[in-house]
Design a protein around this motif. Structure first.
Motif, PDB file in Angstrom:
ATOM      1  N   TYR A  76       0.820  -1.215   0.000  1.00 29.17           N
ATOM      2  CA  TYR A  76       0.000   0.000   0.000  1.00 29.17           C
ATOM      3  C   TYR A  76       0.854   1.264   0.000  1.00 29.17           C
ATOM      4  CZ  TYR A  76      -4.479  -2.211  -0.093  1.00 29.17           C
ATOM      5  OH  TYR A  76      -5.580  -2.911  -0.516  1.00 29.17           O
ATOM      6  N   LYS A  77       2.013   1.206   0.621  1.00 29.05           N
ATOM      7  CA  LYS A  77       2.920   2.352   0.554  1.00 29.05           C
ATOM      8  C   LYS A  77       3.364   2.578  -0.896  1.00 29.05           C
ATOM      9  CE  LYS A  77       4.473   1.926   5.305  1.00 29.05           C
ATOM     10  NZ  LYS A  77       5.534   1.549   6.231  1.00 29.05           N
ATOM     11  N   ASP A  78       3.613   1.489  -1.615  1.00 26.40           N
ATOM     12  CA  ASP A  78       3.971   1.599  -3.032  1.00 26.40           C
ATOM     13  C   ASP A  78       2.814   2.149  -3.856  1.00 26.40           C
ATOM     14  OD1 ASP A  78       6.471   0.575  -2.405  1.00 26.40           O
ATOM     15  OD2 ASP A  78       6.018  -1.452  -3.120  1.00 26.40           O
ATOM     16  N   LYS A  79       1.601   1.747  -3.500  1.00 29.95           N
ATOM     17  CA  LYS A  79       0.424   2.259  -4.198  1.00 29.95           C
ATOM     18  C   LYS A  79       0.271   3.766  -3.965  1.00 29.95           C
ATOM     19  CE  LYS A  79      -2.273  -2.014  -4.234  1.00 29.95           C
ATOM     20  NZ  LYS A  79      -3.548  -2.658  -3.873  1.00 29.95           N
ATOM     21  N   LEU A  80       0.516   4.197  -2.743  1.00 28.95           N
ATOM     22  CA  LEU A  80       0.459   5.629  -2.447  1.00 28.95           C
ATOM     23  C   LEU A  80       1.479   6.402  -3.272  1.00 28.95           C
ATOM     24  CD1 LEU A  80      -0.046   5.814   1.425  1.00 28.95           C
ATOM     25  CD2 LEU A  80      -1.624   6.585  -0.340  1.00 28.95           C
ATOM     26  N   LYS A  81       2.653   5.821  -3.418  1.00 32.29           N
ATOM     27  CA  LYS A  81       3.691   6.480  -4.225  1.00 32.29           C
ATOM     28  C   LYS A  81       3.250   6.596  -5.684  1.00 32.29           C
ATOM     29  CE  LYS A  81       8.496   6.613  -5.356  1.00 32.29           C
ATOM     30  NZ  LYS A  81       9.809   6.526  -4.852  1.00 32.29           N
TER      31      LYS A  81
END
Length: 146
Positions: free
Chosen positions: A9-14
């Protein structure tokens, strides 16, 4: 707050941040803060306090959604402490307890995280579908950005 998100999810936010860019996400954060303020003001006449927000007869789902939106955008542009400070001041203006935002987060963290994940996934789906392109998104300007 959203530090509990998985790396996925952190990658998705990025990816969302890269798509919209810093300036657009900063503007979006201000919009989301206004929406939280509006939602809190809906409860202001009731002088919401900790006991009231934990009362199962009071539905605060919309408020939780708006709080999740703020954290989703704030996480992208590294403005978590800014958001928490502002949310605290907003709450002080409307509620008996200015620290209530911390109590809401503590009580409803799993729900806020669930909402945040849904919003992140939905935004990425919309990006993939071209929803934010000019002429498609009802909220976008002519350049396709909010």
């Amino acid at each position: 707050m959203l530090s509990n998100l998985s790396q996925e999810y952190k990658d998705k936010l990025k990816a969302i941040y890269v798509h919209f860019g810093e300036i657009n996400q900063r503007a979006k954060l201000l919009e989301e803060l206004e929406e939280v303020e509006k939602e809190i003001s809906n409860y202001a006449g009731e002088h919401i306090n900790y006991d009231a927000i934990t009362d199962p007869d009071i539905n605060i789902d919309k408020l939780l959604e708006e709080i999740a939106d703020c954290y989703v955008v704030a996480t992208q542009i590294d403005k978590i402490s800014f958001v928490e400070s502002l949310l605290g001041h907003i709450c002080e203006g409307f509620m008996d307890d200015g620290y209530i935002i911390g109590e809401i987060k503590h009580t409803y963290l799993p729900k806020i995280l669930e909402i945040a994940k849904f919003k992140i996934d939905r935004t990425l789906d919309r990006i993939d579908e071209g929803y934010y392109e000019p002429g498609i998104c009802p909220e976008c300007c002519s350049d396709g950005f909010l």
